[in-house]
Motif scaffolding. Structure first.
Motif, PDB file in Angstrom:
ATOM      1  N   SER A  11       0.860  -1.178   0.000  1.00 38.58           N
ATOM      2  CA  SER A  11       0.000   0.000   0.000  1.00 38.58           C
ATOM      3  C   SER A  11       0.896   1.228   0.000  1.00 38.58           C
ATOM      4  CB  SER A  11      -0.897   0.009   1.239  1.00 38.58           C
ATOM      5  OG  SER A  11      -1.729  -1.134   1.265  1.00 38.58           O
ATOM      6  N   ILE A  12       0.587   2.198  -0.869  1.00 38.48           N
ATOM      7  CA  ILE A  12       1.466   3.350  -1.071  1.00 38.48           C
ATOM      8  C   ILE A  12       0.676   4.634  -0.875  1.00 38.48           C
ATOM      9  CG2 ILE A  12       3.017   4.529  -2.670  1.00 38.48           C
ATOM     10  CD1 ILE A  12       3.410   1.899  -4.128  1.00 38.48           C
ATOM     11  N   GLY A  13       1.217   5.497  -0.044  1.00 32.14           N
ATOM     12  CA  GLY A  13       0.665   6.837   0.130  1.00 32.14           C
ATOM     13  C   GLY A  13       1.577   7.853  -0.520  1.00 32.14           C
ATOM     14  N   ASP A  43       1.681   9.352   5.179  1.00 35.29           N
ATOM     15  CA  ASP A  43       1.189   8.322   6.086  1.00 35.29           C
ATOM     16  C   ASP A  43      -0.341   8.264   6.068  1.00 35.29           C
ATOM     17  OD1 ASP A  43       1.617   6.303   8.037  1.00 35.29           O
ATOM     18  OD2 ASP A  43       1.078   7.710   9.605  1.00 35.29           O
ATOM     19  N   LEU A  44      -0.974   9.428   6.047  1.00 36.82           N
ATOM     20  CA  LEU A  44      -2.435   9.462   5.975  1.00 36.82           C
ATOM     21  C   LEU A  44      -2.922   8.861   4.663  1.00 36.82           C
ATOM     22  CD1 LEU A  44      -3.138  13.031   7.431  1.00 36.82           C
ATOM     23  CD2 LEU A  44      -3.437  10.830   8.572  1.00 36.82           C
ATOM     24  N   ALA A  45      -2.226   9.175   3.566  1.00 34.18           N
ATOM     25  CA  ALA A  45      -2.617   8.614   2.272  1.00 34.18           C
ATOM     26  C   ALA A  45      -2.401   7.102   2.238  1.00 34.18           C
ATOM     27  CB  ALA A  45      -1.811   9.291   1.166  1.00 34.18           C
ATOM     28  N   GLY A  68      -2.983  -0.773  -3.273  1.00 38.06           N
ATOM     29  CA  GLY A  68      -2.821   0.223  -4.326  1.00 38.06           C
ATOM     30  C   GLY A  68      -2.162   1.474  -3.784  1.00 38.06           C
ATOM     31  N   HIS A  69      -2.445   2.610  -4.443  1.00 38.10           N
ATOM     32  CA  HIS A  69      -1.854   3.866  -3.990  1.00 38.10           C
ATOM     33  C   HIS A  69      -2.925   4.939  -3.911  1.00 38.10           C
ATOM     34  CE1 HIS A  69      -1.795   4.364  -8.416  1.00 38.10           C
ATOM     35  NE2 HIS A  69      -1.974   5.653  -8.145  1.00 38.10           N
ATOM     36  N   VAL A  70      -2.720   5.880  -2.996  1.00 43.66           N
ATOM     37  CA  VAL A  70      -3.636   6.999  -2.800  1.00 43.66           C
ATOM     38  C   VAL A  70      -2.796   8.256  -2.643  1.00 43.66           C
ATOM     39  CG1 VAL A  70      -5.322   8.052  -1.245  1.00 43.66           C
ATOM     40  CG2 VAL A  70      -5.474   5.616  -1.765  1.00 43.66           C
TER      41      VAL A  70
END
Length: 672
Positions: A351-353, A375-377, A387-389
């Motif tokens: 998981s990527i922020g 970190d929040l993302a 995924g990524h956000v």
């Protein structure tokens, strides 16, 4: 920064050695000790040389004084003989008095020399010779030169020769004393000359040692700084090193490029399972392999760091949103390829922020703020299943609200504000009460009763959910014992969050509670969703089997709303299926929904499972479920969730329930 892209191979290497601080400390101590020894030696040498020169100077001065004294004695003795000769020639009393005075001066010199070590014996001999001179003077005093016979003259000559011999001996002693004094002065000059050569050499040695020590200390400082900013396991920058690199990236161009820095925070999913299942050795090798792949994904000017556990950070210079998201997709694809660790293939997800410097306010643009945004993302990406956000201000406020709710729930736990309501479960065959479902409510001191929908979603992935689950189970089992004391023996169903289901220690906690309350395990039913079961099927399966071994009944809640395979129903120790309310509510209106509901009921029965229908709100649905062969119904048609004391009203001697139609769809203000 990393300026190379190593090609990854199967990982079999041993743990890399971190730079040795012990060796640097030993060298440091050795340098300090050497410098101390040299300083002490130099001080000792200077002290010894000073004392030696001082002592030699005193001895030289003493020898010079002795030589001067012998010189005075020789002079006064010669003067006395001369006066005696004049007295014999002229018989003038003045010459006799002068000779006597000269002899007294010689005696005083001898008295002074008698106190000098080594000269007392010599002075005794000389005194005897002076006595002869005095005797000669006395004879000369009695006889005139003309009246002396030859024998007396010969005696005088003999006495004169003795006196001359004494004077000659004094002269010899004087010469010896002068030579000794000169030799001592020469030794002083030699020592001073040698010290003049030795001092610059020693000082040069001290200077060289000081330079070497300075270099050692500088090297140690650099080594310690490198240790302080480097992760020992992977060799990547750690959190402190990352802050330094991000600061450099933000300052690289004061005009524009500071606004194009991107920070990507990566968290490895399922790493804990690998670390716990295979051991920390495999986990360490896997982290090093991940570090190698990430270095291969970034450019020369970019940074890869490990900030702890299974979290990595990538800093992209001159990267906008499109480049950052493309890099995230590339990294995720790279890390999702299997890793070969000592012949074992291991699979990861990530998981990527993403946080962009351009999205941050100017007054809060710093490494900490950028990392906090990433970190929040990343947290949002985990909630979305991977995924990524990319971080946005709206996302930050949502996460902040969740953090606030977590704090409020923690306070509610501390003040025992969480309470349980219970919703009856009724047999569709004979309308008997067959169980209740425990539903959590928050008795807020200001807002009153708060629905779980307002706080559970915010905490279900937080560690505090384990504490909430423990409180719910404790209250439910305590209530079960209270009902048993009142004559009501009924099962209680409790919902279990995904995070709790993935906790390997959860079965042990359940076993402890069952033992503490002395409860029949078959009266406790734990409800899990099919989505939570499929989130990590291997770990969930272990937990479910452990719970089943305790005698606890297991139920799949909200069945039909997920996208999981039905194979897990066969492989897992499930006792019950609960059909979601979205199927039940429309089964009398839509044929397709009725067919699907019938299929679920048939599937459950074919697998030997009980089937419970949720959300039963009118008599028509109840009759349709009974006709379809459903076992148990639960919903507003029978009762809302109610406090524990109201459940006793359901306990009648006949244990049957008349359907209260007046509680139908007209009272749907609060969801279960």
């Amino acid at each position: 920064m990393y300026h190379h892209n190593p090609t990854e191979t199967a990982v079999t290497s041993t743990h890399p050695k971190a730079p040795s601080a012990t060796l640097g400390g030993r060298t440091h101590r050795l340098a300090l000790l050497s410098l101390l020894l040299v300083v002490v030696a130099l001080a000792s040498l200077a002290t010894a040389a000073t004392r030696g020169v001082s002592a030699e100077s005193r001895r030289a001065a003493d020898s010079a004084a002795v030589a001067d004294s012998f010189q005075d004695a020789r002079f006064y003795a010669s003067q006395a003989l001369g006066f005696f000769d004049e007295y014999r020639l002229h018989h003038d009393p003045a010459f006799s008095a002068a000779a006597t005075e000269a002899i007294e001066k010689v005696q005083r010199v001898f008295d002074r020399l008698s106190n000098v070590p080594g000269h007392s014996g010599t002075m005794a001999d000389l005194r005897a010779k002076v006595t002869e001179i005095i005797a000669t003077a006395n004879r000369s005093d009695r006889l005139s030169a003309a009246g002396r016979d030859k024998a007396a003259q010969r005696a005088d000559q003999t006495a004169d020769r003795a006196a001359q011999a004494g004077i000659a001996e004094i002269s010899a002693l004087e010469e010896t004393a002068h030579q000794r004094s000169q030799a001592q002065l020469d030794q002083i000059r030699h020592d001073a000359h040698r010290l003049g050569y030795a001092t610059p050499i020693v000082l040069l040695g001290v200077l060289l040692l000081a330079i070497w020590m300075s270099l050692v200390l500088h090297r140690d400082r650099r080594r310690m700084a490198r240790l302080a900013t480097t992760d020992a396991l992977t060799g990547l920058p750690n959190r402190l090193g990352l802050a330094n690199d991000v600061n450099r990236a933000l300052r690289s161009d004061p005009d524009d490029s500071q606004r194009s820095c991107a920070l990507l925070l990566l968290d490895l999913d399922r790493f804990k399972e690998i670390n716990d299942g295979l051991g920390h050795e495999y986990g360490d090798e896997l982290l090093r392999a991940v570090a190698g792949r990430l270095r291969h994904c970034v450019g020369k000017a970019d940074t890869v760091a490990r900030i702890g556990g299974d979290e990595f950070v990538v800093v992209l210079n001159a990267a906008d949103a499109a480049k950052a998201e493309a890099a995230a997709v590339r990294m995720r694809a790279t890390l999702c390829r299997p890793f070969a660790i000592d012949g074992v293939e291991l699979a990861l997800d990530v998981s990527i922020g993403i946080a962009l410097a351009s999205d941050q306010p100017d007054d809060s643009l710093n490494p900490s703020a950028l990392l906090r945004a990433a970190d929040l993302a990343m947290y949002a990406a985990k909630e979305a299943g991977g995924g990524h956000v990319r971080y946005t201000a709206n996302l930050g406020s949502q996460i902040t609200d969740k953090v606030s709710i977590v704090g409020q729930v923690r306070r509610a736990l501390d003040h025992d504000e969480l309470v349980l309501f219970y919703q009856p479960q009724v047999s569709l065959d004979d309308s008997r009460l067959v169980g209740v479902e425990a539903l959590l409510r928050w008795q807020h001191p200001v807002r009153g009763i708060v629905s779980p929908a307002d706080f559970l979603p915010a905490i279900e992935d937080h560690q505090i959910i384990d504490r909430v689950t423990h409180v719910v189970l404790t209250k439910a089992l305590r209530q079960m014992k209270t009902w048993e004391a009142g004559g009501l023996r009924t099962p209680i169903s409790v919902n279990i969050a995904t995070r709790t289901l993935l906790n390997a220690s959860f079965p042990g906690e359940v076993a402890d509670l069952l033992r503490d309350f002395d409860v029949d395990p078959s009266l406790l039913c734990l409800e899990v969703t099919e989505t939570s079961v499929m989130r990590d099927s291997a770990r969930c399966a272990r937990t479910l089997h452990a719970l089943h071994d305790l005698g606890v009944r297991l139920s799949v809640d909200d069945y039909g709303t997920g996208y999981a395979s039905m194979l897990y129903l066969k492989d897992l120790p499930i006792d019950e299926l609960k059909i979601d309310r979205s199927f039940v509510a429309r089964m009398t209106e839509e044929t397709q929904q009725r067919v699907l509901t019938q299929s679920v009921i048939d599937l459950g029965h074919n697998l030997g499972l009980s089937v419970v229908a949720e959300g039963v709100e009118d008599a028509a649905v109840c009759q349709a479920l009974r006709a379809s062969g459903c076992d148990i119904a639960q919903g507003y048609l029978y009762s809302r969730p109610v406090p524990a004391e109201e459940i006793l009203a359901w306990h009648t001697p006949e244990s049957t329930v008349d359907i209260p139609l007046q509680r139908g769809v007209t009272e749907l203000a609060e969801p279960a």
